[in-house]
Design a protein around this motif. Structure first.
Motif, PDB file in Angstrom:
ATOM      1  N   THR A 110      26.572  24.963  92.822  1.00 27.75           N
ATOM      2  CA  THR A 110      26.246  25.754  94.014  1.00 27.75           C
ATOM      3  C   THR A 110      24.860  25.405  94.522  1.00 27.75           C
ATOM      4  N   GLY A 111      23.876  25.351  93.617  1.00 27.40           N
ATOM      5  CA  GLY A 111      22.512  24.990  94.012  1.00 27.40           C
ATOM      6  C   GLY A 111      22.435  23.592  94.594  1.00 27.40           C
ATOM      7  N   SER A 112      23.176  22.670  93.994  1.00 20.63           N
ATOM      8  CA  SER A 112      23.172  21.292  94.475  1.00 20.63           C
ATOM      9  C   SER A 112      23.751  21.190  95.879  1.00 20.63           C
ATOM     10  N   MET A 113      24.818  21.938  96.147  1.00 15.36           N
ATOM     11  CA  MET A 113      25.441  21.885  97.470  1.00 15.36           C
ATOM     12  C   MET A 113      24.559  22.543  98.524  1.00 15.36           C
ATOM     13  N   ILE A 114      23.877  23.604  98.160  1.00 15.37           N
ATOM     14  CA  ILE A 114      22.921  24.205  99.096  1.00 15.37           C
ATOM     15  C   ILE A 114      21.869  23.180  99.485  1.00 15.37           C
ATOM     16  N   GLY A 115      21.389  22.438  98.489  1.00 14.77           N
ATOM     17  CA  GLY A 115      20.366  21.427  98.742  1.00 14.77           C
ATOM     18  C   GLY A 115      20.843  20.273  99.599  1.00 14.77           C
ATOM     19  N   ARG A 116      22.138  20.056  99.659  1.00 10.09           N
ATOM     20  CA  ARG A 116      22.693  18.959 100.448  1.00 10.09           C
ATOM     21  C   ARG A 116      23.062  19.378 101.870  1.00 10.09           C
ATOM     22  N   GLY A 117      22.747  20.603 102.215  1.00  6.74           N
ATOM     23  CA  GLY A 117      22.929  21.032 103.596  1.00  6.74           C
ATOM     24  C   GLY A 117      24.350  21.252 104.023  1.00  6.74           C
ATOM     25  N   ILE A 118      25.205  21.712 103.113  1.00  5.01           N
ATOM     26  CA  ILE A 118      26.589  21.986 103.502  1.00  5.01           C
ATOM     27  C   ILE A 118      26.627  23.057 104.584  1.00  5.01           C
ATOM     28  N   GLU A 119      27.661  23.032 105.420  1.00  2.00           N
ATOM     29  CA  GLU A 119      27.808  23.989 106.512  1.00  2.00           C
ATOM     30  C   GLU A 119      28.680  25.178 106.145  1.00  2.00           C
ATOM     31  N   GLY A 120      29.235  25.186 104.951  1.00  2.00           N
ATOM     32  CA  GLY A 120      30.067  26.287 104.484  1.00  2.00           C
ATOM     33  C   GLY A 120      30.512  25.968 103.070  1.00  2.00           C
ATOM     34  N   LEU A 121      30.851  27.008 102.308  1.00  2.00           N
ATOM     35  CA  LEU A 121      31.231  26.801 100.909  1.00  2.00           C
ATOM     36  C   LEU A 121      32.448  27.655 100.563  1.00  2.00           C
ATOM     37  N   ILE A 122      33.428  27.014  99.898  1.00  2.00           N
ATOM     38  CA  ILE A 122      34.611  27.687  99.371  1.00  2.00           C
ATOM     39  C   ILE A 122      34.533  27.623  97.853  1.00  2.00           C
ATOM     40  N   VAL A 123      34.718  28.766  97.199  1.00  2.00           N
ATOM     41  CA  VAL A 123      34.570  28.829  95.745  1.00  2.00           C
ATOM     42  C   VAL A 123      35.721  29.604  95.119  1.00  2.00           C
ATOM     43  N   MET A 124      36.327  29.014  94.089  1.00  2.00           N
ATOM     44  CA  MET A 124      37.186  29.769  93.179  1.00  2.00           C
ATOM     45  C   MET A 124      36.329  30.028  91.947  1.00  2.00           C
ATOM     46  N   SER A 125      35.741  31.199  91.895  1.00  2.00           N
ATOM     47  CA  SER A 125      34.721  31.449  90.880  1.00  2.00           C
ATOM     48  C   SER A 125      35.335  31.661  89.498  1.00  2.00           C
ATOM     49  N   SER A 126      34.751  30.992  88.515  1.00  2.00           N
ATOM     50  CA  SER A 126      35.165  31.173  87.123  1.00  2.00           C
ATOM     51  C   SER A 126      34.061  31.820  86.304  1.00  2.00           C
ATOM     52  N   GLU A 127      32.957  32.199  86.974  1.00  2.00           N
ATOM     53  CA  GLU A 127      31.816  32.811  86.285  1.00  2.00           C
ATOM     54  C   GLU A 127      31.952  34.327  86.345  1.00  2.00           C
ATOM     55  N   VAL A 137      23.809  31.543  98.278  1.00  2.00           N
ATOM     56  CA  VAL A 137      24.497  30.877  99.391  1.00  2.00           C
ATOM     57  C   VAL A 137      24.368  31.724 100.650  1.00  2.00           C
ATOM     58  N   GLN A 138      24.646  33.006 100.508  1.00  2.85           N
ATOM     59  CA  GLN A 138      24.557  33.911 101.650  1.00  2.85           C
ATOM     60  C   GLN A 138      23.130  34.051 102.153  1.00  2.85           C
ATOM     61  N   ALA A 139      22.155  34.057 101.225  1.00  2.00           N
ATOM     62  CA  ALA A 139      20.760  34.184 101.620  1.00  2.00           C
ATOM     63  C   ALA A 139      20.294  33.002 102.461  1.00  2.00           C
ATOM     64  N   HIS A 140      20.927  31.838 102.254  1.00  2.00           N
ATOM     65  CA  HIS A 140      20.605  30.647 103.041  1.00  2.00           C
ATOM     66  C   HIS A 140      21.368  30.614 104.363  1.00  2.00           C
ATOM     67  N   GLY A 141      22.145  31.653 104.644  1.00  2.00           N
ATOM     68  CA  GLY A 141      22.895  31.698 105.899  1.00  2.00           C
ATOM     69  C   GLY A 141      24.089  30.773 105.930  1.00  2.00           C
ATOM     70  N   ILE A 142      24.582  30.365 104.760  1.00  3.50           N
ATOM     71  CA  ILE A 142      25.718  29.447 104.691  1.00  3.50           C
ATOM     72  C   ILE A 142      27.009  30.259 104.591  1.00  3.50           C
TER      73      ILE A 142
END
Length: 336
Positions: A110-127, A137-142
């Motif tokens: 998740t941190g790595s994708m935020i750093g790469r400037g993705i425009e949106g994120l889809i997650v099937m969370s296992s944590e 992710v939300q705090a970054h406005g993504i």
């Protein structure tokens, strides 16, 4: 000056209005829409050229994090979600950046994708029980969409199958055929499986059948499903049917039944979820009575929700629940 600025200046409208026009929003007046379309024609711009600018000069990359496990099987639930998401993203000139969260890598990915400037994120969370990385992710406005798994305490868009009602449907089918001693084999973690366990217990209660803990093989790190099921089947009063909540457990269940010399459905009936998303021997293809979910549809809707958030950052979180398809097959027989 960006292309978005050029169109807005020539049309005499705001950049937000241009963005709404090229994203087919219904909140634009016909007059304003025509001004934008005329400006696009005069400047010889295509709408897709401006979509990157309208979302903040992005790179057209969406992120997706799924727990594939150590091996990625070609027709798995995750692959079907990815297929649906990729097709929808491609329609809007976007690409998917995929991360496999197996091995506890969800937070790092998740941190790595935020750093790469993705425009949106889809997650099937296992944590389970962790949400801080998704809140980032939300705090970054993504824009963020969860699939399959709800994360408690996180206000986020969610697309999932109806696990509770699917379980009730399967149980009602067994009960209608005379089964009363119905065993449960399930993981005891994550939202999807807890909903299926609830559906199992609810159906028993609805039909005035006492719930019996001896018939529940709830797998944990300390207690593998194989041992729990073996113990259940060795009891003086064993179940006449099994409800297996996870397709990933079918191989283990079949192995234990073979060891006990129990045949499906002659000696014991069996129902499950999503058997089409697991590798099974040829004799078990199109064999199990089941509820099947469309992973592809889940992925498609998830991407559409990302695009809606891009158009309207204030969009209230939505939970979209998709009913599964019930299919009765040869793995169940009436109890005489």
């Amino acid at each position: 000056m960006s292309k978005l600025d050029e169109v807005a200046k020539l049309a005499g409208v705001s950049k937000a209005t241009v963005s709404r026009v090229i994203n087919n929003s219904e909140t634009v007046s016909p007059a304003a829409r025509q001004k934008v379309l005329d400006a696009l024609q005069a400047l010889q711009f295509q709408p897709h050229e401006l979509k990157r600018s309208s979302s903040g000069g992005g790179n057209g990359v969406l992120g997706m994090i799924l727990p594939f496990g150590k091996q990625i099987w070609g027709h798995s639930f995750g692959i079907e979600i990815l297929a649906g998401a990729e097709e929808k993203a491609f329609e809007q000139d976007c690409l998917i950046l995929l991360g496999n969260s197996n091995g506890g890598r969800e937070t790092a990915l998740t941190g790595s994708m935020i750093g790469r400037g993705i425009e949106g994120l889809i997650v099937m969370s296992s944590e389970r029980g962790q949400r801080e990385h998704l809140q980032q992710v939300q705090a970054h406005g993504i824009p963020l969409v969860l699939v399959d798994q709800k994360v408690e305490g996180l206000g986020a868009h969610l697309v999932r199958g109806d696990s509770f009602m699917g379980a009730v449907t399967l149980m009602t089918h067994l009960i209608g055929l005379g089964h009363r001693r119905i065993g449960l084999v399930s993981p005891n973690k994550h939202y999807t499986y807890t909903e299926r366990i609830k559906g199992y217990r609810y159906a028993l209660m609805e039909h005035n059948i006492s719930s019996d803990a001896r018939f529940e093989a709830l797998e944990s790190e300390e207690q593998p499903a194989a041992g729990l099921l073996s113990h259940m089947l060795d009891a003086d009063e064993r179940p006449s049917a099994l409800f297996v909540t996870s397709p990933g457990m079918l191989g283990t269940v079949i192995s234990v039944l073979n060891q006990k010399r129990l045949r499906i459905p002659d000696d014991i009936s069996l129902v499950t979820f999503d058997e089409s998303y697991t590798a099974l021997p040829e004799e078990y293809k199109n064999f199990f009575t089941s509820i099947n979910q469309s992973g592809k549809l889940i992925g498609t809707i998830a991407v559409e929700l990302l695009f809606r958030q891009q158009r309207d950052p204030q969009l209230e979180p939505q939970e979209i629940v998709l009913p599964g398809t019930f299919t009765a097959r040869r793995s169940v027989r009436p109890l005489l």
